[in-house]
Write a protein that holds these residues in place. Structure first.
Motif, PDB file in Angstrom:
ATOM      1  N   GLY A 153      -4.288 -20.190  -7.367  1.00 24.57           N
ATOM      2  CA  GLY A 153      -3.778 -21.557  -7.353  1.00 24.57           C
ATOM      3  C   GLY A 153      -2.372 -21.696  -7.890  1.00 24.57           C
ATOM      4  N   VAL A 154      -1.696 -20.583  -8.156  1.00 21.30           N
ATOM      5  CA  VAL A 154      -0.352 -20.621  -8.741  1.00 21.30           C
ATOM      6  C   VAL A 154       0.678 -20.315  -7.661  1.00 21.30           C
ATOM      7  N   ASP A 155       1.657 -21.181  -7.527  1.00 18.07           N
ATOM      8  CA  ASP A 155       2.720 -21.003  -6.534  1.00 18.07           C
ATOM      9  C   ASP A 155       3.977 -20.531  -7.252  1.00 18.07           C
ATOM     10  N   THR A 156       4.263 -19.244  -7.158  1.00 16.92           N
ATOM     11  CA  THR A 156       5.430 -18.677  -7.826  1.00 16.92           C
ATOM     12  C   THR A 156       5.874 -17.419  -7.098  1.00 16.92           C
ATOM     13  N   PRO A 157       7.186 -17.139  -7.088  1.00 17.48           N
ATOM     14  CA  PRO A 157       7.657 -15.870  -6.535  1.00 17.48           C
ATOM     15  C   PRO A 157       7.547 -14.710  -7.524  1.00 17.48           C
ATOM     16  N   LEU A 158       7.086 -14.986  -8.748  1.00 13.82           N
ATOM     17  CA  LEU A 158       7.056 -13.962  -9.795  1.00 13.82           C
ATOM     18  C   LEU A 158       5.818 -13.074  -9.658  1.00 13.82           C
ATOM     19  N   VAL A 159       5.729 -12.421  -8.510  1.00 13.72           N
ATOM     20  CA  VAL A 159       4.623 -11.524  -8.175  1.00 13.72           C
ATOM     21  C   VAL A 159       5.218 -10.327  -7.456  1.00 13.72           C
ATOM     22  N   TYR A 160       4.738  -9.131  -7.774  1.00 10.07           N
ATOM     23  CA  TYR A 160       5.148  -7.942  -7.036  1.00 10.07           C
ATOM     24  C   TYR A 160       4.364  -7.888  -5.725  1.00 10.07           C
ATOM     25  N   GLU A 161       5.089  -7.816  -4.617  1.00 11.03           N
ATOM     26  CA  GLU A 161       4.455  -7.680  -3.311  1.00 11.03           C
ATOM     27  C   GLU A 161       4.298  -6.184  -3.041  1.00 11.03           C
ATOM     28  N   GLU A 162       3.096  -5.670  -3.210  1.00 10.22           N
ATOM     29  CA  GLU A 162       2.866  -4.236  -3.110  1.00 10.22           C
ATOM     30  C   GLU A 162       2.057  -3.920  -1.858  1.00 10.22           C
ATOM     31  N   GLY A 163       2.730  -3.350  -0.874  1.00  9.89           N
ATOM     32  CA  GLY A 163       2.081  -3.001   0.373  1.00  9.89           C
ATOM     33  C   GLY A 163       2.169  -1.516   0.641  1.00  9.89           C
ATOM     34  N   ALA A 164       2.143  -1.166   1.921  1.00  6.33           N
ATOM     35  CA  ALA A 164       2.176   0.246   2.306  1.00  6.33           C
ATOM     36  C   ALA A 164       3.463   0.920   1.838  1.00  6.33           C
ATOM     37  N   GLY A 165       4.566   0.160   1.806  1.00  4.85           N
ATOM     38  CA  GLY A 165       5.827   0.741   1.363  1.00  4.85           C
ATOM     39  C   GLY A 165       5.778   1.202  -0.083  1.00  4.85           C
ATOM     40  N   THR A 166       5.098   0.437  -0.933  1.00  3.90           N
ATOM     41  CA  THR A 166       4.958   0.830  -2.344  1.00  3.90           C
ATOM     42  C   THR A 166       4.151   2.119  -2.466  1.00  3.90           C
ATOM     43  N   ILE A 167       3.037   2.174  -1.750  1.00 10.16           N
ATOM     44  CA  ILE A 167       2.202   3.374  -1.796  1.00 10.16           C
ATOM     45  C   ILE A 167       2.983   4.578  -1.262  1.00 10.16           C
ATOM     46  N   ARG A 168       3.725   4.377  -0.178  1.00 17.62           N
ATOM     47  CA  ARG A 168       4.513   5.477   0.402  1.00 17.62           C
ATOM     48  C   ARG A 168       5.534   6.001  -0.623  1.00 17.62           C
ATOM     49  N   HIS A 169       6.187   5.096  -1.331  1.00 21.78           N
ATOM     50  CA  HIS A 169       7.180   5.499  -2.335  1.00 21.78           C
ATOM     51  C   HIS A 169       6.562   6.417  -3.381  1.00 21.78           C
ATOM     52  N   TRP A 170       5.408   6.011  -3.934  1.00 23.25           N
ATOM     53  CA  TRP A 170       4.791   6.812  -4.994  1.00 23.25           C
ATOM     54  C   TRP A 170       4.191   8.107  -4.447  1.00 23.25           C
ATOM     55  N   ALA A 171       3.645   8.052  -3.239  1.00 23.84           N
ATOM     56  CA  ALA A 171       3.062   9.264  -2.655  1.00 23.84           C
ATOM     57  C   ALA A 171       4.146  10.291  -2.332  1.00 23.84           C
ATOM     58  N   LEU A 172       5.291   9.836  -1.841  1.00 23.07           N
ATOM     59  CA  LEU A 172       6.396  10.766  -1.577  1.00 23.07           C
ATOM     60  C   LEU A 172       6.826  11.469  -2.857  1.00 23.07           C
ATOM     61  N   GLY A 173       6.873  10.717  -3.937  1.00 24.94           N
ATOM     62  CA  GLY A 173       7.264  11.315  -5.213  1.00 24.94           C
ATOM     63  C   GLY A 173       6.209  12.227  -5.799  1.00 24.94           C
ATOM     64  N   GLY A 174       4.964  12.122  -5.318  1.00 27.64           N
ATOM     65  CA  GLY A 174       3.880  12.906  -5.887  1.00 27.64           C
ATOM     66  C   GLY A 174       3.494  14.137  -5.105  1.00 27.64           C
ATOM     67  N   ARG A 175       4.235  14.431  -4.052  1.00 26.78           N
ATOM     68  CA  ARG A 175       3.839  15.561  -3.200  1.00 26.78           C
ATOM     69  C   ARG A 175       3.881  16.898  -3.928  1.00 26.78           C
ATOM     70  N   GLN A 176       4.782  17.039  -4.908  1.00 22.84           N
ATOM     71  CA  GLN A 176       4.865  18.301  -5.640  1.00 22.84           C
ATOM     72  C   GLN A 176       3.777  18.410  -6.711  1.00 22.84           C
ATOM     73  N   VAL A 177       3.142  17.289  -7.006  1.00 24.50           N
ATOM     74  CA  VAL A 177       2.114  17.257  -8.042  1.00 24.50           C
ATOM     75  C   VAL A 177       0.722  17.365  -7.440  1.00 24.50           C
ATOM     76  N   CYS A 178       0.542  16.747  -6.297  1.00 24.53           N
ATOM     77  CA  CYS A 178      -0.800  16.625  -5.707  1.00 24.53           C
ATOM     78  C   CYS A 178      -0.697  16.836  -4.206  1.00 24.53           C
ATOM     79  N   ALA A 179      -1.332  17.903  -3.705  1.00 25.00           N
ATOM     80  CA  ALA A 179      -1.260  18.212  -2.274  1.00 25.00           C
ATOM     81  C   ALA A 179      -1.858  17.110  -1.418  1.00 25.00           C
ATOM     82  N   GLU A 180      -2.835  16.367  -1.968  1.00 19.98           N
ATOM     83  CA  GLU A 180      -3.472  15.318  -1.191  1.00 19.98           C
ATOM     84  C   GLU A 180      -2.534  14.169  -0.878  1.00 19.98           C
ATOM     85  N   ALA A 181      -1.388  14.095  -1.578  1.00 19.86           N
ATOM     86  CA  ALA A 181      -0.417  13.044  -1.269  1.00 19.86           C
ATOM     87  C   ALA A 181       0.042  13.138   0.180  1.00 19.86           C
TER      88      ALA A 181
END
Length: 268
Positions: A153-181
């Motif tokens: 019920g709160v109308d504000t832009p103060l929210v992180y919009e986290e979609g596939a792009g966010t997941i892709r960013h973290w997965a790309l950075g994790g490829r050297q740590v976790c092969a499943e990335a």
């Protein structure tokens, strides 16, 4: 007397929500205390202020004081240097949803001439105790579900919009740590389309773990109050899954689904 250098120029870690921090210095704390004594929301209302160190393994990038709120004698914590997201959501939740977060007794986006947001929070007596077992997890999920209802019920832009792009960013950075990335990346677009078709993104608390909760009393009747929100728009199963990975527990996505069903809200 010249004003001391207030800001620590050391870059914070990449995961920090804050881009700068105040120096941990007696002169800086003296300036902050003087400004709290002059601010219209806190003048004459804060007594016995003293430096407070958060009991967490990671050092806080905010500056904290503990004290008492007059005239009712409430124990409080003053948290200086917070994000505008945190300040907005904590103040709004305190005003609109009693018992969802610790009471916010005062807040502002500035302190004197200092461009820094801050909160005065009721200090509650208990942190999570591992001996509570599954009851602790259930209390956290219930609190998170209540936050989701409030946030809808709160109308504000103060929210992180986290979609596939966010997941892709973290997965790309994790490829050297976790092969499943790499597996995740290959299937990400199709998987994201399926997930969002069965669980439309909505605003979550965003950082659900035991370090971000306090309790008024031990079990039975355990109730968690949340703080340090990082509101994110995500499919709802992400919140209990994140909590389960960070804090343990078992079957928490299914338990959250049952809580949401009891609220009359969608489940997958």
């Amino acid at each position: 007397m010249p004003t001391p250098q207030l800001w620590d120029e050391t870059p914070p870690p990449s995961w920090s929500q804050l881009r700068r921090r105040l120096r941990d210095d007696p002169e800086v704390r003296a300036v902050l205390l003087a400004e709290l004594g002059r601010h219209p929301a806190t003048a004459g209302r804060l007594t016995g202020l003293r430096t407070y160190r958060t009991p967490t393994p990671q050092p806080s990038h905010s500056t904290w004081f503990a004290g008492t709120w007059a005239p009712d004698g409430t124990d409080v914590l003053v948290k200086i240097n917070i994000t505008l997201r945190e300040r907005f959501w904590m103040a709004a939740a305190s005003a609109a949803a009693t018992g969802l977060v610790p009471r916010v007794l005062a807040s502002d986006t500035g302190l004197g001439g200092l461009d820094v947001a801050w909160l005065v929070l009721e200090r509650l007596p208990r942190a999570y105790d591992p001996t509570w077992g599954a009851a602790g997890c259930s209390a956290m999920l219930t609190a998170a579900a209540r936050f989701q209802v409030f946030a809808a019920g709160v109308d504000t832009p103060l929210v992180y919009e986290e979609g596939a792009g966010t997941i892709r960013h973290w997965a790309l950075g994790g490829r050297q740590v976790c092969a499943e990335a790499g597996v995740l990346l290959r299937h990400l677009d199709a998987d994201w389309a399926w997930v969002t078709s069965v669980a439309a993104p909505e605003v979550m608390f965003g950082d659900l773990h035991f370090g971000n909760a306090v309790f008024r009393a031990p079990p039975p009747g355990l109730t968690a109050l949340l703080f340090d929100p990082i509101p994110r728009r995500q499919p709802w199963p992400f919140e209990p899954a994140y909590f389960e990975v960070v804090c343990g527990g078992s079957g928490l996505v299914a338990e959250m689904a049952a809580i949401r069903a009891g609220q009359g809200r969608p489940t997958c």
